[in-house]
Motif scaffolding. Structure first.
Motif, PDB file in Angstrom:
ATOM      1  N   LEU A  55      43.341  43.043  35.708  1.00  0.00           N
ATOM      2  CA  LEU A  55      43.058  44.266  34.962  1.00  0.00           C
ATOM      3  C   LEU A  55      44.360  44.712  34.313  1.00  0.00           C
ATOM      4  CD1 LEU A  55      40.889  46.368  37.430  1.00  0.00           C
ATOM      5  CD2 LEU A  55      40.196  45.640  35.160  1.00  0.00           C
ATOM      6  N   LEU A  56      44.316  45.001  33.020  1.00  0.00           N
ATOM      7  CA  LEU A  56      45.500  45.452  32.298  1.00  0.00           C
ATOM      8  C   LEU A  56      45.299  46.911  31.884  1.00  0.00           C
ATOM      9  CD1 LEU A  56      48.225  44.831  30.853  1.00  0.00           C
ATOM     10  CD2 LEU A  56      46.859  44.194  28.849  1.00  0.00           C
ATOM     11  N   SER A  72      46.880  44.615  37.624  1.00  0.00           N
ATOM     12  CA  SER A  72      46.564  44.351  39.025  1.00  0.00           C
ATOM     13  C   SER A  72      45.570  43.205  39.071  1.00  0.00           C
ATOM     14  CB  SER A  72      45.959  45.591  39.692  1.00  0.00           C
ATOM     15  OG  SER A  72      44.649  45.824  39.212  1.00  0.00           O
ATOM     16  N   PRO A  73      45.516  42.486  40.170  1.00  0.00           N
ATOM     17  CA  PRO A  73      44.493  41.437  40.290  1.00  0.00           C
ATOM     18  C   PRO A  73      43.110  42.040  40.122  1.00  0.00           C
ATOM     19  CG  PRO A  73      46.113  41.252  42.055  1.00  0.00           C
ATOM     20  CD  PRO A  73      46.383  42.557  41.355  1.00  0.00           C
ATOM     21  N   GLN A  74      42.279  41.340  39.390  1.00  0.00           N
ATOM     22  CA  GLN A  74      40.906  41.811  39.203  1.00  0.00           C
ATOM     23  C   GLN A  74      40.106  41.449  40.441  1.00  0.00           C
ATOM     24  OE1 GLN A  74      39.337  42.080  35.159  1.00  0.00           O
ATOM     25  NE2 GLN A  74      37.898  40.517  35.804  1.00  0.00           N
ATOM     26  N   PRO A  75      39.491  42.419  41.106  1.00  0.00           N
ATOM     27  CA  PRO A  75      38.788  42.115  42.368  1.00  0.00           C
ATOM     28  C   PRO A  75      37.639  41.139  42.153  1.00  0.00           C
ATOM     29  CG  PRO A  75      38.226  44.314  41.575  1.00  0.00           C
ATOM     30  CD  PRO A  75      39.351  43.831  40.719  1.00  0.00           C
ATOM     31  N   GLN A  76      37.577  40.126  43.020  1.00  0.00           N
ATOM     32  CA  GLN A  76      36.490  39.156  42.933  1.00  0.00           C
ATOM     33  C   GLN A  76      35.153  39.796  43.282  1.00  0.00           C
ATOM     34  OE1 GLN A  76      36.966  35.962  41.772  1.00  0.00           O
ATOM     35  NE2 GLN A  76      39.020  36.756  41.348  1.00  0.00           N
ATOM     36  N   LEU A  84      43.027  49.486  44.477  1.00  0.00           N
ATOM     37  CA  LEU A  84      43.925  48.446  43.989  1.00  0.00           C
ATOM     38  C   LEU A  84      45.269  49.095  43.684  1.00  0.00           C
ATOM     39  CD1 LEU A  84      41.679  46.504  41.438  1.00  0.00           C
ATOM     40  CD2 LEU A  84      42.439  45.663  43.660  1.00  0.00           C
ATOM     41  N   VAL A  85      46.340  48.358  43.902  1.00  0.00           N
ATOM     42  CA  VAL A  85      47.680  48.832  43.579  1.00  0.00           C
ATOM     43  C   VAL A  85      48.189  48.050  42.381  1.00  0.00           C
ATOM     44  CG1 VAL A  85      50.054  49.126  44.371  1.00  0.00           C
ATOM     45  CG2 VAL A  85      48.147  49.439  45.974  1.00  0.00           C
ATOM     46  N   ILE A 342      42.740  53.242  41.519  1.00  0.00           N
ATOM     47  CA  ILE A 342      43.922  52.538  41.031  1.00  0.00           C
ATOM     48  C   ILE A 342      45.156  53.328  41.447  1.00  0.00           C
ATOM     49  CG2 ILE A 342      45.141  51.653  39.024  1.00  0.00           C
ATOM     50  CD1 ILE A 342      42.541  50.192  39.636  1.00  0.00           C
ATOM     51  N   GLN A 343      46.048  52.680  42.186  1.00  0.00           N
ATOM     52  CA  GLN A 343      47.261  53.325  42.665  1.00  0.00           C
ATOM     53  C   GLN A 343      48.477  52.633  42.059  1.00  0.00           C
ATOM     54  OE1 GLN A 343      47.053  52.963  46.918  1.00  0.00           O
ATOM     55  NE2 GLN A 343      45.240  54.257  47.111  1.00  0.00           N
TER      56      GLN A 343
END
Length: 391
Positions: A55-56, A72-76, A84-85, A342-343
């Motif tokens: 995610l951008l 952050s990594p995009q949650p599967q 998400l951090v 989102i943190q």
């Protein structure tokens, strides 16, 4: 050293690096550059990167004239993820008085256009790699100043092109970059619609000269040919819905004086040749939807993941606010909606005031893009310096 390391092992090691590091490796030697430009390395890198799409988030801080990029990594499985951090990727500071705005995103690049407050006639166009902080201004378009531009990507030849609505085009990183005239059978005018590039075709909504109806412009980036589809209305958001062009309308539903409901309308172009559409309407409810002081929702559609989840994001980040920042995942098949906090935005101490946030899904770095930008466009980092080259 290279003689003692098998090429396959070398490429496997480099493919595990971030795109920013791969771009630096390109300049180690001609031998390294040759190996990193091999198609099998690009395929290996993108295959590995696609497994960890990100995610951008692009934060536009108006007061300080800066952009901050986080990812952050995009949650599967977002329905099993509560938070998400994000990590800070890069930032760009523009000159005082310049007003850049996000325009288009394509294959890892962001295209922006803006003007100086004191010189309306000075239109500036910027190409930016948010993962590395690289950016550059493009040649001006002469008399075409207050205009809409679109960024397209040809996935076959790996070439980016910038289209000025229907009449001019520029190929990025191809020798001396200049605007070229192109032929378009339909004269259409600027509605400042956003664009979306899907499988090498750039789509945007425009109006026809002398007609009140709308038209969807389909521009093949590789062949530079136009096609046109009648549109029933004007939609502010265009998305890639599982490889198909889709128009989105997001409206607010008041309930007892509180705007906590959203009506999401999708118009999906199922068959381009037959001009067949499917329409879907969903009602979304979540108490975590962000609102302004008047109770209006500040949420917009970010895009659609490769698995078909529609992603919505809060529009504003306020550092001084205790209210968390959320993204929302809606599965139209299961009709499930979940929120993910989102943190990490607050870790940037120089972000102040209300900041506009634009989110992008399925962000993947392409090493060839970073190499092309750094080598051919001669991009720099952090402090923007506009180019005054005439087209």
């Amino acid at each position: 050293m290279m003689n003692s390391i098998p090429i396959d092992l070398f490429l496997d090691i480099i493919s595990r690096l971030p795109a920013k590091s791969v771009a630096k490796c390109f300049f180690v030697s001609k031998q390294w550059a040759s190996m990193l430009c091999r198609p099998d390395f690009t395929e290996l890198f993108l295959t590995r990167s696609s497994a960890c799409q990100r995610l951008l988030f692009a934060i536009r801080e108006v007061e300080n004239n800066e952009w901050h990029f986080f990812s952050s990594p995009q949650p599967q499985n977002p329905y099993e993820t509560s938070s998400l951090v994000v990590a800070a990727d890069s930032h760009i500071k523009f000159p005082e008085g310049m007003c850049p705005e996000f325009c288009d995103y394509a294959s890892g690049l962001i295209y922006s256009t803006g003007q100086y407050e004191c010189k309306v006639e000075d239109n500036v166009n910027v190409i930016c790699n948010p993962s590395t902080g690289q950016y550059a201004s493009l040649p001006e378009l002469g008399t075409y100043r207050s205009s809409k531009y679109y960024l397209g990507f040809d996935p076959i030849d790996k070439i980016f092109k910038v289209l000025y609505i229907g009449v001019r085009i520029m190929t990025l990183g191809n020798g001396a970059m200049r605007w070229r005239k192109i032929q378009c059978s339909l004269t259409h005018h600027n509605l400042f619609s956003e664009g979306i590039c899907i499988n090498g075709v750039l789509y945007y909504i425009s109006g026809q000269i002398g007609v009140t109806s709308y038209v969807i412009v389909c521009f093949d980036v590789r062949s530079e040919k136009f096609d046109f589809i009648d549109a029933e209305g004007y939609y502010s958001k265009l998305i890639n819905f599982k490889g198909k062009f889709c128009m989105v309308d997001l409206s607010y539903i008041r309930d007892g004086g509180h705007s906590r409901h959203l009506e999401l309308c999708l118009s999906v172009l199922e068959d381009v040749e037959k001009r067949e559409w499917s329409k879907h309407v969903y009602t979304l409810r979540d108490d975590k939807f962000d609102t302004d002081r008047n109770g209006f929702l500040r949420v917009r559609v970010a895009g659609v993941t490769a698995t078909g989840d529609i992603v919505l994001s809060s529009m504003v980040y306020v550092k001084t606010s205790k209210r968390p920042f959320y993204v929302f995942y809606f599965n139209p098949e299961e009709k499930t909606l979940d929120s993910v906090e989102i943190q990490g935005f607050g870790d940037m101490s120089n972000i102040n005031g209300d900041s506009e946030v634009t989110a992008f899904v399925d962000h993947v770095d392409d090493p060839k893009v970073s190499i092309m930008l750094q080598h051919r466009l001669k991009l720099t980092c952090n402090n923007y310096e506009p180019t005054r080259t005439q087209a």
